[in-house]
Design a protein around this motif. Sequence first.
Motif, PDB file in Angstrom:
ATOM      1  N   GLN A   1      -3.305  46.719 -26.632  1.00 21.78           N
ATOM      2  CA  GLN A   1      -3.277  46.415 -28.495  1.00 21.78           C
ATOM      3  C   GLN A   1      -1.562  46.701 -28.647  1.00 21.78           C
ATOM      4  O   GLN A   1      -0.988  47.528 -27.917  1.00 21.78           O
ATOM      5  N   VAL A   2      -1.331  46.178 -29.791  1.00 21.61           N
ATOM      6  CA  VAL A   2      -0.044  46.410 -30.584  1.00 21.61           C
ATOM      7  C   VAL A   2      -0.234  46.903 -31.833  1.00 21.61           C
ATOM      8  O   VAL A   2      -0.947  46.428 -32.553  1.00 21.61           O
ATOM      9  N   GLN A   3       0.346  47.908 -32.200  1.00 24.36           N
ATOM     10  CA  GLN A   3       0.333  48.358 -33.723  1.00 24.36           C
ATOM     11  C   GLN A   3       1.756  48.091 -34.342  1.00 24.36           C
ATOM     12  O   GLN A   3       2.701  48.301 -33.885  1.00 24.36           O
ATOM     13  N   LEU A   4       1.621  47.654 -35.509  1.00 23.74           N
ATOM     14  CA  LEU A   4       2.893  47.240 -36.234  1.00 23.74           C
ATOM     15  C   LEU A   4       2.883  47.894 -37.628  1.00 23.74           C
ATOM     16  O   LEU A   4       1.684  47.912 -38.398  1.00 23.74           O
ATOM     17  N   VAL A   5       3.871  48.501 -37.955  1.00 24.44           N
ATOM     18  CA  VAL A   5       3.965  49.292 -39.273  1.00 24.44           C
ATOM     19  C   VAL A   5       5.213  48.664 -39.962  1.00 24.44           C
ATOM     20  O   VAL A   5       6.295  48.987 -39.484  1.00 24.44           O
ATOM     21  N   ARG A  27       1.281  48.037 -26.607  1.00 30.55           N
ATOM     22  CA  ARG A  27       1.712  47.297 -25.317  1.00 30.55           C
ATOM     23  C   ARG A  27       2.851  46.093 -25.864  1.00 30.55           C
ATOM     24  O   ARG A  27       2.849  44.997 -26.051  1.00 30.55           O
ATOM     25  N   ILE A  28       3.865  46.662 -25.891  1.00 31.08           N
ATOM     26  CA  ILE A  28       5.202  46.047 -26.363  1.00 31.08           C
ATOM     27  C   ILE A  28       5.446  45.025 -25.598  1.00 31.08           C
ATOM     28  O   ILE A  28       5.820  43.757 -26.194  1.00 31.08           O
ATOM     29  N   LEU A  29       5.270  44.712 -24.460  1.00 26.01           N
ATOM     30  CA  LEU A  29       5.389  43.734 -23.335  1.00 26.01           C
ATOM     31  C   LEU A  29       4.927  42.373 -23.696  1.00 26.01           C
ATOM     32  O   LEU A  29       4.963  41.304 -23.045  1.00 26.01           O
ATOM     33  N   ASP A  30       3.662  42.795 -24.348  1.00 28.85           N
ATOM     34  CA  ASP A  30       3.043  41.576 -24.647  1.00 28.85           C
ATOM     35  C   ASP A  30       3.617  40.857 -25.818  1.00 28.85           C
ATOM     36  O   ASP A  30       3.107  39.771 -26.082  1.00 28.85           O
ATOM     37  N   ILE A  31       4.574  41.522 -26.329  1.00 28.38           N
ATOM     38  CA  ILE A  31       5.102  40.636 -27.558  1.00 28.38           C
ATOM     39  C   ILE A  31       6.331  39.615 -27.256  1.00 28.38           C
ATOM     40  O   ILE A  31       7.134  39.958 -26.432  1.00 28.38           O
ATOM     41  N   CYS A  95       4.183  41.827 -41.323  1.00 27.25           N
ATOM     42  CA  CYS A  95       4.822  41.700 -39.942  1.00 27.25           C
ATOM     43  C   CYS A  95       3.744  41.205 -39.085  1.00 27.25           C
ATOM     44  O   CYS A  95       2.734  41.528 -39.072  1.00 27.25           O
ATOM     45  N   ALA A  96       4.044  40.448 -38.055  1.00 28.57           N
ATOM     46  CA  ALA A  96       3.064  39.854 -37.040  1.00 28.57           C
ATOM     47  C   ALA A  96       3.612  39.711 -35.831  1.00 28.57           C
ATOM     48  O   ALA A  96       5.004  39.314 -35.581  1.00 28.57           O
ATOM     49  N   ALA A  97       2.839  39.733 -34.857  1.00 27.93           N
ATOM     50  CA  ALA A  97       3.451  39.485 -33.399  1.00 27.93           C
ATOM     51  C   ALA A  97       2.554  38.641 -32.564  1.00 27.93           C
ATOM     52  O   ALA A  97       1.283  38.747 -32.780  1.00 27.93           O
ATOM     53  N   GLY A  98       3.084  37.832 -31.836  1.00 28.84           N
ATOM     54  CA  GLY A  98       2.345  36.951 -30.785  1.00 28.84           C
ATOM     55  C   GLY A  98       2.867  37.052 -29.488  1.00 28.84           C
ATOM     56  O   GLY A  98       3.886  37.391 -29.253  1.00 28.84           O
ATOM     57  N   ARG A 110      -0.460  31.005 -38.719  1.00 30.48           N
ATOM     58  CA  ARG A 110      -1.129  32.408 -38.829  1.00 30.48           C
ATOM     59  C   ARG A 110      -1.913  32.496 -37.311  1.00 30.48           C
ATOM     60  O   ARG A 110      -1.658  33.620 -36.804  1.00 30.48           O
ATOM     61  N   VAL A 111      -2.535  31.346 -36.703  1.00 32.84           N
ATOM     62  CA  VAL A 111      -2.956  31.499 -35.652  1.00 32.84           C
ATOM     63  C   VAL A 111      -2.193  31.746 -34.506  1.00 32.84           C
ATOM     64  O   VAL A 111      -2.766  31.934 -33.377  1.00 32.84           O
ATOM     65  N   GLY A 112      -0.825  31.459 -34.709  1.00 34.98           N
ATOM     66  CA  GLY A 112      -0.006  31.825 -33.410  1.00 34.98           C
ATOM     67  C   GLY A 112       0.377  33.138 -33.269  1.00 34.98           C
ATOM     68  O   GLY A 112       1.044  33.455 -32.308  1.00 34.98           O
ATOM     69  N   TYR A 113      -0.267  34.028 -33.897  1.00 35.06           N
ATOM     70  CA  TYR A 113       0.163  35.421 -33.969  1.00 35.06           C
ATOM     71  C   TYR A 113      -1.291  36.185 -33.864  1.00 35.06           C
ATOM     72  O   TYR A 113      -2.385  35.962 -34.362  1.00 35.06           O
ATOM     73  N   ILE A 114      -1.201  37.252 -32.887  1.00 37.35           N
ATOM     74  CA  ILE A 114      -2.269  38.197 -32.478  1.00 37.35           C
ATOM     75  C   ILE A 114      -2.353  39.480 -33.464  1.00 37.35           C
ATOM     76  O   ILE A 114      -3.563  39.852 -33.751  1.00 37.35           O
ATOM     77  N   TYR A 115      -1.154  40.063 -33.500  1.00 36.97           N
ATOM     78  CA  TYR A 115      -1.288  41.275 -34.138  1.00 36.97           C
ATOM     79  C   TYR A 115      -0.679  41.405 -35.539  1.00 36.97           C
ATOM     80  O   TYR A 115       0.277  40.449 -35.793  1.00 36.97           O
TER      81      TYR A 115
END
Length: 126
Positions: A1-5, A27-31, A95-98, A110-115
């Motif tokens: 999981q990734v948290q974004l603040v 899990r930064i490496l997932d980004i 903010c979003a991360a994919g 939007r669907v290109g991003y998970i977090y």
Amino acid sequence: QVQLVESGGGLVQAGASLRLSCVASGRILDIYTMGWFRQAPEKEREFVAATRSGGTKYYANSVKGRFTISRDNAKNTVYLQIDSPRPGDTAVYYCAAGSTSSQRLGIQERVGYIYWGQGTQVTVSS
């Protein structure tokens, strides 16, 4: 999981500047890609800007020349510099991360991003 603040939102006069920040943890490496979206009242959430891990940047036409996205990988942080804001830029900014996989669905989609972060309100007064 990734948290974004996110942070940095607030009330700003038209023509002034502000900078939004988004710190990622977990899990930064997932980004692979980090981006910003925004949602104004009664409107759909829309793409603003994004940057891939290699540095390529993308902008919505409505913000080109006024907004700048940047990324500090050492700090796991992505920034959105907002210059010459207009009342029409008033929205909650997310903010979003994919991942490399999710980005195949589109970097401006939007669907290109998970977090997703919780969002930060930006209000531009005239």
